[in-house]
Design a protein around this motif. Sequence first.
Motif, short mmCIF file in Angstrom:
data_model
loop_
_atom_site.label_atom_id
_atom_site.label_comp_id
_atom_site.label_asym_id
_atom_site.label_seq_id
_atom_site.Cartn_x
_atom_site.Cartn_y
_atom_site.Cartn_z
N GLN A 141 0.96 -0.96 0.00
CA GLN A 141 0.16 0.05 -0.08
C GLN A 141 0.81 1.25 0.13
N ASN A 142 2.07 1.16 0.55
CA ASN A 142 3.13 2.56 0.37
C ASN A 142 3.76 2.69 -0.74
N GLY A 143 3.26 2.00 -1.99
CA GLY A 143 4.11 2.11 -3.11
C GLY A 143 5.50 1.50 -3.33
N THR A 144 5.56 0.41 -2.41
CA THR A 144 6.75 -0.54 -2.80
C THR A 144 6.27 -1.94 -3.25
N PHE A 145 7.25 -2.73 -3.86
CA PHE A 145 7.03 -3.89 -4.40
C PHE A 145 8.18 -4.86 -3.98
N ALA A 146 7.90 -6.13 -4.07
CA ALA A 146 8.93 -7.10 -3.98
C ALA A 146 8.51 -8.12 -4.80
N LEU A 147 9.76 -8.54 -5.70
CA LEU A 147 9.58 -9.54 -6.62
C LEU A 147 10.57 -10.79 -6.46
N GLU A 148 9.96 -11.85 -6.41
CA GLU A 148 10.91 -13.21 -6.13
C GLU A 148 10.85 -13.98 -7.30
N TYR A 149 11.60 -14.67 -7.97
CA TYR A 149 11.82 -15.64 -9.05
C TYR A 149 12.77 -16.40 -8.66
N GLU A 150 12.22 -17.81 -8.85
CA GLU A 150 13.08 -19.12 -8.61
C GLU A 150 12.88 -19.93 -9.60
N ALA A 151 14.06 -20.66 -10.16
CA ALA A 151 13.93 -21.60 -11.33
C ALA A 151 14.60 -23.00 -10.81
N THR A 152 14.08 -23.82 -11.22
CA THR A 152 14.84 -25.38 -10.87
C THR A 152 14.80 -26.33 -11.85
N LEU A 163 13.87 -9.12 -6.33
CA LEU A 163 14.10 -7.74 -6.54
C LEU A 163 13.30 -6.76 -5.81
N MET A 164 13.42 -5.62 -5.33
CA MET A 164 12.34 -4.56 -4.50
C MET A 164 12.55 -3.18 -5.23
N GLY A 165 11.65 -2.46 -4.83
CA GLY A 165 11.53 -1.03 -5.43
C GLY A 165 10.41 -0.37 -5.45
N MET A 166 9.77 0.56 -6.15
CA MET A 166 8.57 1.41 -6.20
C MET A 166 8.02 1.07 -7.27
N TYR A 167 6.66 1.40 -7.28
CA TYR A 167 5.60 1.16 -8.36
C TYR A 167 4.53 2.25 -8.34
N SER A 168 4.10 2.47 -9.57
CA SER A 168 3.23 3.25 -9.89
C SER A 168 1.94 2.94 -10.84
N VAL A 169 0.73 3.37 -10.47
CA VAL A 169 -0.28 2.76 -11.34
C VAL A 169 -0.82 3.97 -12.09
N ASN A 170 -1.13 3.66 -13.24
CA ASN A 170 -1.87 4.59 -14.15
C ASN A 170 -2.68 4.33 -15.36
N PHE A 177 9.77 0.44 -10.62
CA PHE A 177 11.13 1.25 -10.41
C PHE A 177 11.88 0.35 -9.56
N PRO A 178 12.60 -0.70 -10.21
CA PRO A 178 13.40 -1.74 -9.19
C PRO A 178 14.83 -1.13 -8.93
N ASP A 179 15.08 -1.61 -7.80
CA ASP A 179 16.72 -1.35 -7.47
C ASP A 179 17.30 -2.35 -8.20
N LEU A 180 18.35 -1.90 -8.96
CA LEU A 180 19.08 -2.96 -9.88
C LEU A 180 20.60 -2.96 -9.44
#
Length: 221
Positions: A141-152, A163-170, A177-180
Amino acid sequence: MKCGYCGKPLRENAKFCTNCGRSISGDFAETDNSSAPKGGSFFAAVISLILVIAVIIAGCVGLAISCMRDLNTMIKKPSVSESDLNKTVGANVSPSDTATIPKFKGDPALLGTWLCNDKTAAGYNETDYGISTRITITFNQNGTFALEYEATDTGIQVRKVTLMGMYSVNDGEFTLFPDLSGYNGGYFTADGEKPSVKYSFAENILTMTTSDKHIIKFTAV
């Protein structure tokens, strides 16, 4: 020589004083040094003292002149204004560093954690044997996101990324807007560092459509 009794001058080798008549011996004869310049050594000492004083004064004057020169240099040295400093700093800042994230605008329907096990979403084919993937993305709700990807591959982990960062909807589209700083994959190189994805909802399913028209379905966790 002089008489040791009366002080009158004596002739050379005189035995008696012609003035007082006394017998002259070696103890009562004084050598007449009145003609010798008794003040010579004193005069030389005065001259030496004057020279020393002159050297000291010259040194002090030279030091004073040097100090004044340094002071003038400091006063005349141009100072760096605040605008000049900003120009110098700004010259080293790239446009991407100064880019700001748009004011956050969220979507209540998007909040929560979403899961996708479609390996084609990770660039694999349906026919790739033994490959399985798990992708979760959480919108806060505060505009942050977290993405996790796993492959086996046949049960052995071959890739895991968080990955973590900010997002915005329009207007039915969200932008990440990830921290890379620690990311070494190729997705954000190909699709841009700030990817935008269109999305829609239907019966607890979040459907995302990427820029290359690939459709990915997520379910709510």
